[in-house]
Write a protein that holds these residues in place. Structure first.
Motif, PDB file in Angstrom:
ATOM      1  N   VAL A 116       0.667  -1.306   0.022  1.00 18.22           N
ATOM      2  CA  VAL A 116       0.113  -0.096  -0.152  1.00 18.22           C
ATOM      3  C   VAL A 116       0.805   1.233   0.002  1.00 18.22           C
ATOM      4  N   ALA A 117       0.779   2.068  -1.059  1.00 12.24           N
ATOM      5  CA  ALA A 117       1.481   3.223  -1.061  1.00 12.24           C
ATOM      6  C   ALA A 117       0.960   4.364  -1.414  1.00 12.24           C
ATOM      7  N   ASP A 118       1.339   5.436  -0.718  1.00 10.37           N
ATOM      8  CA  ASP A 118       0.750   6.830  -0.820  1.00 10.37           C
ATOM      9  C   ASP A 118       1.628   7.571  -1.796  1.00 10.37           C
ATOM     10  N   THR A 119       1.013   7.963  -3.064  1.00 11.24           N
ATOM     11  CA  THR A 119       1.811   8.602  -4.106  1.00 11.24           C
ATOM     12  C   THR A 119       1.534  10.130  -4.139  1.00 11.24           C
ATOM     13  N   GLY A 120       0.994  10.623  -3.179  1.00 14.15           N
ATOM     14  CA  GLY A 120       0.532  12.074  -3.076  1.00 14.15           C
ATOM     15  C   GLY A 120      -0.908  12.227  -3.241  1.00 14.15           C
ATOM     16  N   ASP A 121      -1.414  12.256  -4.593  1.00 18.87           N
ATOM     17  CA  ASP A 121      -2.780  12.335  -4.945  1.00 18.87           C
ATOM     18  C   ASP A 121      -3.627  11.124  -4.694  1.00 18.87           C
ATOM     19  N   ASP A 122      -2.782   9.719  -4.808  1.00 23.16           N
ATOM     20  CA  ASP A 122      -3.591   8.484  -4.782  1.00 23.16           C
ATOM     21  C   ASP A 122      -2.907   7.641  -3.761  1.00 23.16           C
ATOM     22  N   ILE A 123      -3.865   6.556  -3.235  1.00 19.59           N
ATOM     23  CA  ILE A 123      -3.387   5.235  -2.652  1.00 19.59           C
ATOM     24  C   ILE A 123      -3.160   4.491  -3.799  1.00 19.59           C
ATOM     25  N   VAL A 124      -1.866   3.625  -3.702  1.00 18.39           N
ATOM     26  CA  VAL A 124      -1.953   2.540  -4.821  1.00 18.39           C
ATOM     27  C   VAL A 124      -1.690   1.247  -4.016  1.00 18.39           C
ATOM     28  N   VAL A 125      -2.715   0.374  -4.231  1.00 18.95           N
ATOM     29  CA  VAL A 125      -2.566  -1.221  -3.527  1.00 18.95           C
ATOM     30  C   VAL A 125      -2.285  -1.933  -4.683  1.00 18.95           C
ATOM     31  N   THR A 126      -1.137  -2.755  -4.368  1.00 23.08           N
ATOM     32  CA  THR A 126      -0.498  -3.753  -5.420  1.00 23.08           C
ATOM     33  C   THR A 126      -0.605  -4.886  -4.722  1.00 23.08           C
ATOM     34  N   ALA A 127      -1.180  -5.894  -5.342  1.00 21.65           N
ATOM     35  CA  ALA A 127      -1.124  -7.313  -5.024  1.00 21.65           C
ATOM     36  C   ALA A 127      -0.612  -8.142  -5.886  1.00 21.65           C
ATOM     37  N   ASP A 128       0.255  -9.310  -5.557  1.00 21.06           N
ATOM     38  CA  ASP A 128       0.785 -10.632  -6.220  1.00 21.06           C
ATOM     39  C   ASP A 128      -0.555 -11.388  -6.290  1.00 21.06           C
ATOM     40  N   LEU A 129      -1.060 -11.808  -7.488  1.00 18.03           N
ATOM     41  CA  LEU A 129      -2.028 -13.015  -7.832  1.00 18.03           C
ATOM     42  C   LEU A 129      -1.816 -13.816  -8.979  1.00 18.03           C
ATOM     43  N   PRO A 130      -0.671 -14.315  -8.871  1.00 24.54           N
ATOM     44  CA  PRO A 130      -0.215 -15.261 -10.131  1.00 24.54           C
ATOM     45  C   PRO A 130      -1.001 -16.366 -10.120  1.00 24.54           C
ATOM     46  N   GLY A 131      -1.610 -16.617 -11.361  1.00 22.51           N
ATOM     47  CA  GLY A 131      -2.301 -17.739 -11.910  1.00 22.51           C
ATOM     48  C   GLY A 131      -3.761 -17.580 -11.866  1.00 22.51           C
ATOM     49  N   TYR A 132      -4.291 -16.571 -11.362  1.00 22.38           N
ATOM     50  CA  TYR A 132      -5.648 -16.132 -11.369  1.00 22.38           C
ATOM     51  C   TYR A 132      -6.068 -15.450 -12.689  1.00 22.38           C
ATOM     52  N   ALA A 133      -7.093 -16.072 -13.321  1.00 29.75           N
ATOM     53  CA  ALA A 133      -7.665 -15.216 -14.317  1.00 29.75           C
ATOM     54  C   ALA A 133      -8.239 -13.814 -13.955  1.00 29.75           C
ATOM     55  N   GLU A 134      -8.085 -12.920 -14.938  1.00 34.05           N
ATOM     56  CA  GLU A 134      -8.898 -11.523 -14.724  1.00 34.05           C
ATOM     57  C   GLU A 134     -10.237 -11.409 -14.220  1.00 34.05           C
ATOM     58  N   ASP A 135     -10.866 -12.277 -14.982  1.00 36.86           N
ATOM     59  CA  ASP A 135     -12.419 -12.542 -14.611  1.00 36.86           C
ATOM     60  C   ASP A 135     -12.522 -13.028 -13.261  1.00 36.86           C
ATOM     61  N   ALA A 136     -11.585 -13.802 -12.827  1.00 32.87           N
ATOM     62  CA  ALA A 136     -11.988 -14.543 -11.430  1.00 32.87           C
ATOM     63  C   ALA A 136     -11.697 -13.518 -10.169  1.00 32.87           C
ATOM     64  N   ILE A 137     -11.140 -12.358 -10.451  1.00 31.20           N
ATOM     65  CA  ILE A 137     -11.084 -11.391  -9.326  1.00 31.20           C
ATOM     66  C   ILE A 137     -11.870 -10.554  -8.925  1.00 31.20           C
ATOM     67  N   ASP A 138     -12.560 -10.355  -7.585  1.00 28.06           N
ATOM     68  CA  ASP A 138     -13.716  -9.427  -7.342  1.00 28.06           C
ATOM     69  C   ASP A 138     -12.888  -8.503  -6.529  1.00 28.06           C
ATOM     70  N   LEU A 139     -13.175  -7.275  -6.882  1.00 28.93           N
ATOM     71  CA  LEU A 139     -12.587  -6.079  -5.964  1.00 28.93           C
ATOM     72  C   LEU A 139     -13.512  -5.239  -5.722  1.00 28.93           C
ATOM     73  N   ARG A 140     -13.654  -4.726  -4.423  1.00 31.62           N
ATOM     74  CA  ARG A 140     -14.469  -3.889  -3.978  1.00 31.62           C
ATOM     75  C   ARG A 140     -13.940  -2.821  -3.100  1.00 31.62           C
ATOM     76  N   ALA A 141     -14.136  -1.371  -3.346  1.00 31.05           N
ATOM     77  CA  ALA A 141     -13.581  -0.393  -2.333  1.00 31.05           C
ATOM     78  C   ALA A 141     -14.564   0.575  -1.744  1.00 31.05           C
ATOM     79  N   ASP A 142     -14.317   0.831  -0.586  1.00 26.32           N
ATOM     80  CA  ASP A 142     -14.996   1.891   0.329  1.00 26.32           C
ATOM     81  C   ASP A 142     -13.966   2.978   0.519  1.00 26.32           C
ATOM     82  N   VAL A 143     -14.566   4.051   1.337  1.00 25.52           N
ATOM     83  CA  VAL A 143     -13.729   5.258   1.499  1.00 25.52           C
ATOM     84  C   VAL A 143     -12.484   4.644   2.436  1.00 25.52           C
ATOM     85  N   GLU A 144     -12.402   3.494   3.162  1.00 29.39           N
ATOM     86  CA  GLU A 144     -11.347   3.286   3.876  1.00 29.39           C
ATOM     87  C   GLU A 144     -10.808   1.961   3.812  1.00 29.39           C
TER      88      GLU A 144
END
Length: 143
Positions: free
Chosen positions: A42-70
């Protein structure tokens, strides 16, 4: 003047540690499947928060992603059902793997403006820091 300590930082660390322990425990009880741990940055780049996750072997359509304010919640499932009928397996661990993780964010973000990309097994979620007047949660499409 030194920064005031964040009283919730230790609580966040405790929750993350408990999540790791429960992940290990669930591996023991899940029938045939493995609940894997997903490593994130989890990195703070100034204007954004960037979350990077290693998910090798998963198909793009098999990833469910949800965000809220925190926080950002990610779930992914991979199934590899290739079985050689002529082989005797001494160990078979690759048939089903799932990950699920809620990542608390250091700042409130504008979830509706979040973007995500998935390249070579690495998921990158960019979340603009929140305008104080925004509210609510939002589902993010992975591209």
């Amino acid at each position: 003047m030194p920064e005031k300590p964040n009283p919730f930082e230790e609580l966040d660390e405790l929750i993350e540690r408990m999540n790791r322990e429960f992940s290990e425990l669930s591996r023991t009880f899940e029938g045939g499947g493995v609940l894997a741990e997903v490593a994130v940055d989890v990195a703070d780049t100034g204007d954004d928060i960037v979350v990077t996750a290693d998910l090798p072997g998963y198909a793009e359509d098999a990833i469910d992603l949800r965000a809220d304010v925190e926080s950002v919640t990610l779930e992914a499932t991979a199934e590899t059902e290739t079985v050689d009928e002529n082989a005797t397996y001494h160990r078979k661990e690759r048939s089903h793997q799932s990950v699920s993780r809620r990542i608390p964010l250091p700042n409130e973000v504008d979830a509706e403006s979040a973007t995500a990309s998935y390249t070579n097994g690495v998921l990158a979620v960019t979340l603009p820091k929140r305008d104080p007047d925004a509210a609510g949660g939002h589902e993010i499409d992975v591209e």
